[in-house]
Design an enzyme around this catalytic site. Structure first.
Site, PDB file in Angstrom:
ATOM      1  CD  GLU A 288      -2.085  -1.521   2.716  1.00  0.00           C
ATOM      2  OE1 GLU A 288      -2.212   0.121   3.608  1.00  0.00           O
ATOM      3  OE2 GLU A 288      -3.146  -2.201   3.107  1.00  0.00           O
ATOM      4  NE  ARG A 327       4.800  15.643   3.836  1.00  0.00           N
ATOM      5  CZ  ARG A 327       6.207  16.105   4.311  1.00  0.00           C
ATOM      6  NH1 ARG A 327       6.178  17.055   3.840  1.00  0.00           N
ATOM      7  NH2 ARG A 327       7.170  14.870   4.850  1.00  0.00           N
ATOM      8  CB  CYS A 359      -4.677  35.450   9.862  1.00  0.00           C
ATOM      9  SG  CYS A 359      -4.782  36.435   9.015  1.00  0.00           S
ATOM     10  CD  GLU A 360      -4.099  30.079  13.206  1.00  0.00           C
ATOM     11  OE1 GLU A 360      -3.224  29.524  14.292  1.00  0.00           O
ATOM     12  OE2 GLU A 360      -5.602  30.095  13.021  1.00  0.00           O
TER      13      GLU A 360
HETATM   14  C1  LIG Z   1      -1.272   5.794   4.942  1.00  0.00           C
HETATM   15  C2  LIG Z   1      -1.248   4.470   4.604  1.00  0.00           C
HETATM   16  C3  LIG Z   1      -0.387   4.100   3.843  1.00  0.00           C
HETATM   17  C4  LIG Z   1       0.633   5.188   2.773  1.00  0.00           C
HETATM   18  O1  LIG Z   1       1.102   5.178   3.650  1.00  0.00           O
HETATM   19  P1  LIG Z   1       2.789   6.032   2.769  1.00  0.00           P
HETATM   20  O2  LIG Z   1       3.668   6.366   3.838  1.00  0.00           O
HETATM   21  O3  LIG Z   1       1.984   7.623   2.534  1.00  0.00           O
HETATM   22  O4  LIG Z   1       3.489   5.414   1.988  1.00  0.00           O
HETATM   23  C5  LIG Z   1      -0.499   2.541   3.635  1.00  0.00           C
HETATM   24  N1  LIG Z   1      -1.594   1.862   4.298  1.00  0.00           N
HETATM   25  C6  LIG Z   1      -2.229   2.497   5.465  1.00  0.00           C
HETATM   26  C7  LIG Z   1      -3.245   2.464   6.690  1.00  0.00           C
HETATM   27  C8  LIG Z   1      -1.889   3.870   5.167  1.00  0.00           C
HETATM   28  O5  LIG Z   1      -2.752   4.176   6.737  1.00  0.00           O
END
Ligand SMILES: *Cc1c(COP(=O)(O)O)cnc(C)c1O
Length: 433
Positions: A288, A327, A359-360
Site C-alpha cells: 500500500e 506538512r 493569520c497563524e
Molecule cells: C497512509 C497509509 C499508507 C500509505 O503510507 P505512505 O507513507 O504514504 O506510503 C498505507 N497503508 C495505510 C493503512 C495507511 O494508513
C-alpha cells in the site's frame, strides 16, 4: 555530469531539472505553467510517478502481487487514473475515497479498505460494490462488519491489521506500528482474533496486514515487521485458518532533504529473500505505498509577494500557505524551496523564513532558507506531491490551488482553481429579515 545520487548535476530530483537557468519538469519550464495557470499551483510529473511505480513492479516481478496505491497521499482523480491505468489497485480509508476510486475507474476487486473508524454505511457501500478486502483494525469493528455483511447475505473478505510493535524510526505523528498507537490489533491478541473471525458467518478471512509508519528511510524496521508477521501467519495457520495474502502496507520514505531511503526494488529484494528463506515465497503480496509513488512527482509553485526584513528574522511572504502545504505546520516537515530561475543577477542571498498569508504563526513553509529573491519571483516548493493537496483546506476562505499534470510536452489542467463561490455552494443563508 552526475552527482553521487546518480542524478545529472542540474537535477534537483528525477524529472525536475534546471535547463538554461530555469527549473523544468520533464523539460517543460515551470515558469510557463505558473504564468498560464497562476499561483499557487501544483504541478506533477507523470513520468516521475510511473518511474516510482516501476521500481515496485520490478521488485515484485514474478510474484503474485497487488500494488494498492494509498490514495490519501494524493487523491486527485487524474492522479488516480494514472496509477490505475498502470495497473494499481487502491487503498482507501473512507466512503468518499471509495467514490473517488470508482470514479477513477478502478476495479472494485482491487480496492482495499483501511482505517480504524469505518462506519456501517461505509461498510455497506464497500460490500455493495464488492471491494477486495477490508483491513480490520479492532475486534469491535470485526463484529460490526460481520453483522453488516450477514444482514446483506454476504461474506466480507477480511484481513486483520496487526500492530507488530516495531519502531519505524520516523516522526511520532507518522509512526503507526508501536504499542500505544491507535492502529492495528495488538500482537498478542491476533491469533484469537483470527480464530474468532474464521467462525463468523459474515466474514471470509483472506489476508493479514501491517503498516508500521510513514517516511521510513531504513530497511531494518521492515525486516523486523516481516518477521513478526510471518511468525503470526505460521501460528494462525497452525490453528487451521489459512491466509491467502500478506499485506505489508506502505510507508517507504522519499528524499525531502537529502534523505536516502532504500529503492523500492532493493527493499523488496531483501524482503522477498526473507520470505523465501522462511518458506513463504509463494504467498500473494499486497502493498500500500502512498508517498513513495507521488511525493517526489509534485511541486507547488508560489509567487513571492513581499520581503519583510526584520531585526530578528527576515520574512519572505509568498502566496502559498499552510492551507495548501500543511506538512510543515502539522509535522514540522521540511520541503526544499528553490527559485524557478537562478542564479539571480542582481539580488544578494539572504536568510529567510518563508511564510504564507494565513493569520497563524504556524503558517510557515520553510525556516532559515538562503535565497536570492525579490517580490514577483516564483519559487518551487519541492516534494509536494504527497499529503499536500489531499490535506489542503479552505482556512481563511482560501480557494484550493489548481493542479497540472505534465506528460512529456503535454501539460493538462487536472483541477481548476477553487473559487469563493465553490466554497459557499453547500452553505445556506438565513431567511431575509
Ligand atoms: C497512509 C497509509 C499508507 C500509505 O503510507 P505512505 O507513507 O504514504 O506510503 C498505507 N497503508 C495505510 C493503512 C495507511 O494508513
Amino acid at each position: 555530469m552526475t552527482t553521487p545520487s546518480g542524478l545529472p548535476a542540474a537535477a534537483l530530483l528525477p524529472f525536475f531539472t534546471y535547463q538554461d537557468q530555469q527549473l523544468t519538469v520533464e523539460g517543460v519550464p515551470l515558469d510557463r505553467l505558473a504564468r498560464e495557470h497562476g499561483t499557487p499551483l501544483f504541478v506533477y510529473s507523470q513520468a516521475a510517478m510511473l518511474n516510482a511505480l516501476a521500481a515496485y513492479q520490478r521488485g515484485l516481478a514474478g510474484r503474485p502481487h497487488l500494488i494498492c496505491y494509498a490514495m490519501k497521499a494524493n487523491s486527485s482523480l487524474a492522479i488516480l487514473q494514472t496509477l490505475v491505468r498502470a495497473g494499481c489497485g487502491l487503498d482507501i480509508v473512507s466512503g468518499g475515497e471509495l467514490e473517488r476510486a470508482l470514479a477513477a475507474g478502478v476495479e472494485p476487486a482491487k480496492v482495499i479498505f483501511s482505517g480504524v473508524g469505518k462506519t456501517r454505511a461505509e461498510m455497506r457501500q464497500a460490500l455493495t460494490v464488492g471491494i477486495g478486502c477490508f483491513n480490520v483494525e479492532s475486534r469491535a469493528e470485526l463484529d460490526v462488519l460481520d453483522e453488516v455483511a450477514r444482514g446483506m447475505g454476504l461474506r466480507a473478505p477480511v484481513s486483520v491489521r496487526v500492530n507488530p510493535n516495531v519502531d519505524a524510526q520516523t516522526h511520532p505523528y507518522i509512526s503507526t506500528g508501536l504499542k500505544g498507537n491507535k492502529f492495528g490489533i495488538a500482537h498478542e491478541d491476533v491469533i484469537d482474533t483470527y480464530i474468532h473471525a474464521a467462525a463468523c458467518g459474515g466474514l471470509r478471512v483472506v489476508g493479514i496486514d501491517c503498516h508500521i509508519g510513514s517516511q521510513i528511510t531504513q530497511t531494518g524496521p521492515y525486516l523486523d515487521a516481516m518477521d513478526r508477521v510471518l511468525d503470526l501467519v505460521q501460528a494462525i495457520e497452525a490453528k487451521g485458518v489459512s491466509i491467502e495474502h500478506i499485506d505489508f502496507g506502505g510507508g517507504l520514505g522519499i528524499d525531502y532533504q537529502g534523505d536516502t531511503p532504500p529503492e523500492a526494488d532493493a527493499l523488496w529484494a531483501q524482503l522477498l529473500q526473507r520470505m523465501d528463506a522462511r518458506g513463504f515465497g509463494d504467498r500473494k503480496i499486497f502493498i500500500e505505498p502512498g508517498r513513495s509513488l507521488v511525493g517526489n512527482a509534485g511541486v507547488c509553485l508560489t509567487e513571492v509577494l513581499y520581503l519583510k526584513p526584520g531585526e530578528h528574522k527576515n520574512f519572505l511572504i509568498v502566496d502559498a500557505a499552510m492551507n495548501d502545504l500543511p506538512r510543515p505546520a502539522m509535522y514540522q516537515a521540511f520541503h526544499r524551496i528553490v527559485p524557478l530561475r537562478q542564479p539571480h543577477p542582481d539580488v544578494d542571498t539572504t536568510t529567510w523564513d518563508v511564510v504564507g498569508p494565513v493569520c497563524e504563526s504556524g503558517d510557515w513553509i520553510g525556516r532559515d532558507r538562503a535565497l536570492a529573491v525579490q517580490s514577483g519571483d516564483l519559487l518551487a516548493v519541492m516534494s509536494a506531491g504527497a499529503y499536500c493537496m489531499s490535506m489542503a483546506s479552505n482556512y481563511n476562505t482560501r480557494g484550493r490551488a489548481a493542479e497540472v499534470l505534465v506528460d512529456g510536452t503535454q501539460a493538462t489542467l487536472i483541477r481548476e482553481r477553487e473559487t469563493a463561490a465553490d466554497q459557499f455552494r453547500t452553505e445556506r443563508m438565513l431567511p431575509p429579515t
